[in-house]
Motif scaffolding. Structure first.
Motif, PDB file in Angstrom:
ATOM      1  N   LEU A   2       0.821  -1.197   0.000  1.00 36.07           N
ATOM      2  CA  LEU A   2       0.000   0.000   0.000  1.00 36.07           C
ATOM      3  C   LEU A   2       0.865   1.261   0.000  1.00 36.07           C
ATOM      4  O   LEU A   2       1.931   1.288   0.622  1.00 36.07           O
ATOM      5  N   SER A   3       0.380   2.294  -0.680  1.00 35.45           N
ATOM      6  CA  SER A   3       1.134   3.546  -0.767  1.00 35.45           C
ATOM      7  C   SER A   3       0.701   4.499   0.336  1.00 35.45           C
ATOM      8  O   SER A   3      -0.445   4.491   0.805  1.00 35.45           O
ATOM      9  N   LEU A   4       1.647   5.352   0.772  1.00 33.59           N
ATOM     10  CA  LEU A   4       1.411   6.300   1.859  1.00 33.59           C
ATOM     11  C   LEU A   4       1.899   7.687   1.473  1.00 33.59           C
ATOM     12  O   LEU A   4       3.078   7.869   1.163  1.00 33.59           O
ATOM     13  N   ASN A   5       0.997   8.653   1.477  1.00 34.21           N
ATOM     14  CA  ASN A   5       1.372  10.063   1.352  1.00 34.21           C
ATOM     15  C   ASN A   5       1.540  10.644   2.747  1.00 34.21           C
ATOM     16  O   ASN A   5       0.736  10.358   3.649  1.00 34.21           O
ATOM     17  N   ILE A   6       2.571  11.486   2.923  1.00 34.07           N
ATOM     18  CA  ILE A   6       2.806  12.142   4.204  1.00 34.07           C
ATOM     19  C   ILE A   6       2.645  13.638   4.004  1.00 34.07           C
ATOM     20  O   ILE A   6       3.447  14.278   3.325  1.00 34.07           O
ATOM     21  N   ILE A   7       1.587  14.176   4.579  1.00 33.35           N
ATOM     22  CA  ILE A   7       1.305  15.606   4.453  1.00 33.35           C
ATOM     23  C   ILE A   7       1.712  16.277   5.759  1.00 33.35           C
ATOM     24  O   ILE A   7       1.026  16.195   6.767  1.00 33.35           O
ATOM     25  N   GLY A   8       2.878  16.914   5.729  1.00 31.08           N
ATOM     26  CA  GLY A   8       3.452  17.504   6.927  1.00 31.08           C
ATOM     27  C   GLY A   8       4.496  16.580   7.532  1.00 31.08           C
ATOM     28  O   GLY A   8       4.254  15.938   8.552  1.00 31.08           O
ATOM     29  N   VAL A  12       7.408  14.233  13.627  1.00 34.26           N
ATOM     30  CA  VAL A  12       6.563  13.046  13.749  1.00 34.26           C
ATOM     31  C   VAL A  12       6.375  12.376  12.394  1.00 34.26           C
ATOM     32  O   VAL A  12       6.565  11.161  12.258  1.00 34.26           O
ATOM     33  N   GLY A  13       5.997  13.159  11.386  1.00 35.64           N
ATOM     34  CA  GLY A  13       5.724  12.593  10.076  1.00 35.64           C
ATOM     35  C   GLY A  13       6.912  11.879   9.473  1.00 35.64           C
ATOM     36  O   GLY A  13       6.792  10.772   8.938  1.00 35.64           O
ATOM     37  N   GLN A  14       8.088  12.500   9.554  1.00 35.03           N
ATOM     38  CA  GLN A  14       9.249  11.861   8.941  1.00 35.03           C
ATOM     39  C   GLN A  14       9.720  10.654   9.734  1.00 35.03           C
ATOM     40  O   GLN A  14      10.211   9.674   9.158  1.00 35.03           O
ATOM     41  N   THR A  15       9.545  10.684  11.056  1.00 32.49           N
ATOM     42  CA  THR A  15       9.931   9.528  11.863  1.00 32.49           C
ATOM     43  C   THR A  15       9.065   8.325  11.525  1.00 32.49           C
ATOM     44  O   THR A  15       9.575   7.211  11.296  1.00 32.49           O
ATOM     45  N   LEU A  16       7.752   8.519  11.499  1.00 28.09           N
ATOM     46  CA  LEU A  16       6.854   7.410  11.170  1.00 28.09           C
ATOM     47  C   LEU A  16       7.070   6.952   9.734  1.00 28.09           C
ATOM     48  O   LEU A  16       7.022   5.745   9.444  1.00 28.09           O
ATOM     49  N   GLY A  17       7.315   7.900   8.830  1.00 30.40           N
ATOM     50  CA  GLY A  17       7.585   7.533   7.454  1.00 30.40           C
ATOM     51  C   GLY A  17       8.795   6.626   7.333  1.00 30.40           C
ATOM     52  O   GLY A  17       8.770   5.613   6.620  1.00 30.40           O
ATOM     53  N   LEU A  65      -1.225  10.225   5.631  1.00 27.64           N
ATOM     54  CA  LEU A  65      -0.910  10.650   6.996  1.00 27.64           C
ATOM     55  C   LEU A  65      -0.976  12.165   7.041  1.00 27.64           C
ATOM     56  O   LEU A  65      -0.228  12.858   6.346  1.00 27.64           O
ATOM     57  N   LEU A  66      -1.887  12.683   7.873  1.00 25.58           N
ATOM     58  CA  LEU A  66      -2.035  14.121   8.063  1.00 25.58           C
ATOM     59  C   LEU A  66      -1.276  14.501   9.324  1.00 25.58           C
ATOM     60  O   LEU A  66      -1.725  14.252  10.436  1.00 25.58           O
ATOM     61  N   SER A  67      -0.090  15.075   9.133  1.00 29.44           N
ATOM     62  CA  SER A  67       0.781  15.405  10.268  1.00 29.44           C
ATOM     63  C   SER A  67       1.103  16.893  10.255  1.00 29.44           C
ATOM     64  O   SER A  67       2.254  17.303  10.229  1.00 29.44           O
ATOM     65  N   ALA A 128      11.489  14.889  20.016  1.00 26.33           N
ATOM     66  CA  ALA A 128      12.492  15.943  19.921  1.00 26.33           C
ATOM     67  C   ALA A 128      13.683  15.522  19.057  1.00 26.33           C
ATOM     68  O   ALA A 128      14.286  16.349  18.373  1.00 26.33           O
ATOM     69  N   ASP A 129      14.025  14.229  19.076  1.00 27.72           N
ATOM     70  CA  ASP A 129      15.157  13.719  18.301  1.00 27.72           C
ATOM     71  C   ASP A 129      14.671  12.549  17.443  1.00 27.72           C
ATOM     72  O   ASP A 129      14.644  11.406  17.902  1.00 27.72           O
ATOM     73  N   PRO A 130      14.264  12.800  16.189  1.00 28.33           N
ATOM     74  CA  PRO A 130      13.724  11.723  15.351  1.00 28.33           C
ATOM     75  C   PRO A 130      14.657  10.532  15.187  1.00 28.33           C
ATOM     76  O   PRO A 130      14.191   9.384  15.158  1.00 28.33           O
ATOM     77  N   SER A 131      15.953  10.770  15.078  1.00 35.27           N
ATOM     78  CA  SER A 131      16.887   9.646  14.923  1.00 35.27           C
ATOM     79  C   SER A 131      16.843   8.733  16.147  1.00 35.27           C
ATOM     80  O   SER A 131      16.843   7.501  16.023  1.00 35.27           O
ATOM     81  N   ALA A 132      16.805   9.334  17.327  1.00 33.63           N
ATOM     82  CA  ALA A 132      16.739   8.543  18.552  1.00 33.63           C
ATOM     83  C   ALA A 132      15.423   7.783  18.641  1.00 33.63           C
ATOM     84  O   ALA A 132      15.386   6.627  19.077  1.00 33.63           O
TER      85      ALA A 132
END
Length: 275
Positions: A2-8, A12-17, A65-67, A128-132
């Motif tokens: 399934l495809s996922l668009n990330i809006i924002g 949070v959005g980039q971490t979950l992505g 994903l609406l973030s 606060a720290d997406p990599s972590a």
């Protein structure tokens, strides 16, 4: 897949992505941020997807994903509908702690007409720290509610990335989120106040931070090991109310806002001490 668009695609959005992409749960399609630079940074972090420069150019995906900030939900959702990026029967979910999927449906009735399947998934942690967060997401409590069809698709994917799923009542979302604000946001403000007060007493900033870290760190350990009642110490616990009164006046004389914060904690702490 399934495809996922990330809006924002902020923290949070980039971490979950990245987590969903790395665990091969969804194929990242379009990623939207307000500026090209933010878009490129998000794409580099996620490691997948294509840049979306304008919402009007959005293409449909199986899941969106609406973030974005809560206050932008309506205008962004309307723009996605206008661009025909939300196709009939697709899934739209957000990560807001304070708004439910029902709130989104009430804001934008057109979603119901399109039979969009709605959900909210709120990870109970700081980003606060997406990599972590990506390194230690496993075990993160994610509070969820929404349409069964949406949850049937989303929850297995979140379980794969390590989420601990907890269902919540959408009618109590604001009260639920207030608890998170107390436990996280206001805790930061309280520690900031403690450090500022140490400094006002003549303590060097680095030492003030160390003092606050020592006390706060051990106190939090005690809270979760022993419970709040056993963890409480200090003048109110001892019944030294004259000290509390004098101290409150001293803090207020130094800084009215900090004094008001000190005063606001007195009665709740008295109640805790009695328990």
């Amino acid at each position: 897949m399934l495809s996922l668009n990330i809006i924002g695609a902020g923290r949070v959005g980039q971490t979950l992505g990245r987590l969903l992409s790395d665990h091969q749960q969804f194929q990242i399609a379009q990623v939207f941020n307000l500026t090209p630079q933010a878009n490129q940074e998000a794409l580099a972090f996620i490691g997948a997807g294509t840049s979306l420069s304008e919402l009007a150019l959005s293409l449909p995906a199986d899941i969106t994903l609406l973030s974005v900030p809560d206050d932008d939900f309506l205008v962004v959702t309307e723009q996605l509908i206008k661009a025909r990026a939300l196709v009939r029967g697709s899934i739209l979910f957000h990560c807001s702690g304070s708004k439910s999927s029902q709130d989104l449906a009430r804001l934008c009735p057109a979603l119901h007409a399109l039979e969009i399947q709605l959900a909210s998934i709120h990870p109970v942690r700081s980003f606060a720290d997406p990599s972590a967060v990506c390194r230690d997401f496993s075990g993160t409590i994610c509070s969820v509610e929404g349409d069964p069809q949406a949850l049937a698709v989303l929850l297995p994917a979140f379980e794969v990335i390590g989420a601990r799923i907890v269902g919540i009542d959408p009618q109590q979302k604001l009260l639920y989120h207030a608890a998170s604000v107390f436990a996280s946001n206001y805790l930061v403000t309280l520690i900031d106040t403690a450090i500022a007060t140490y400094c006002a007493a003549g303590v060097e900033p680095d030492i003030a931070r160390q003092m606050a870290a020592s006390l706060a760190g051990k106190t939090l350990e005690n809270v979760f090991a022993l419970g709040t009642q056993q963890a409480l110490t200090g003048p109110i616990k001892r019944g030294d109310m004259q000290t509390v009164s004098t101290q409150s006046a001293t803090v207020s004389a130094w800084n009215a806002d900090r004094g008001a914060l000190y005063q606001a904690f007195i009665l709740p702490t008295i109640d805790l001490a009695k328990r």
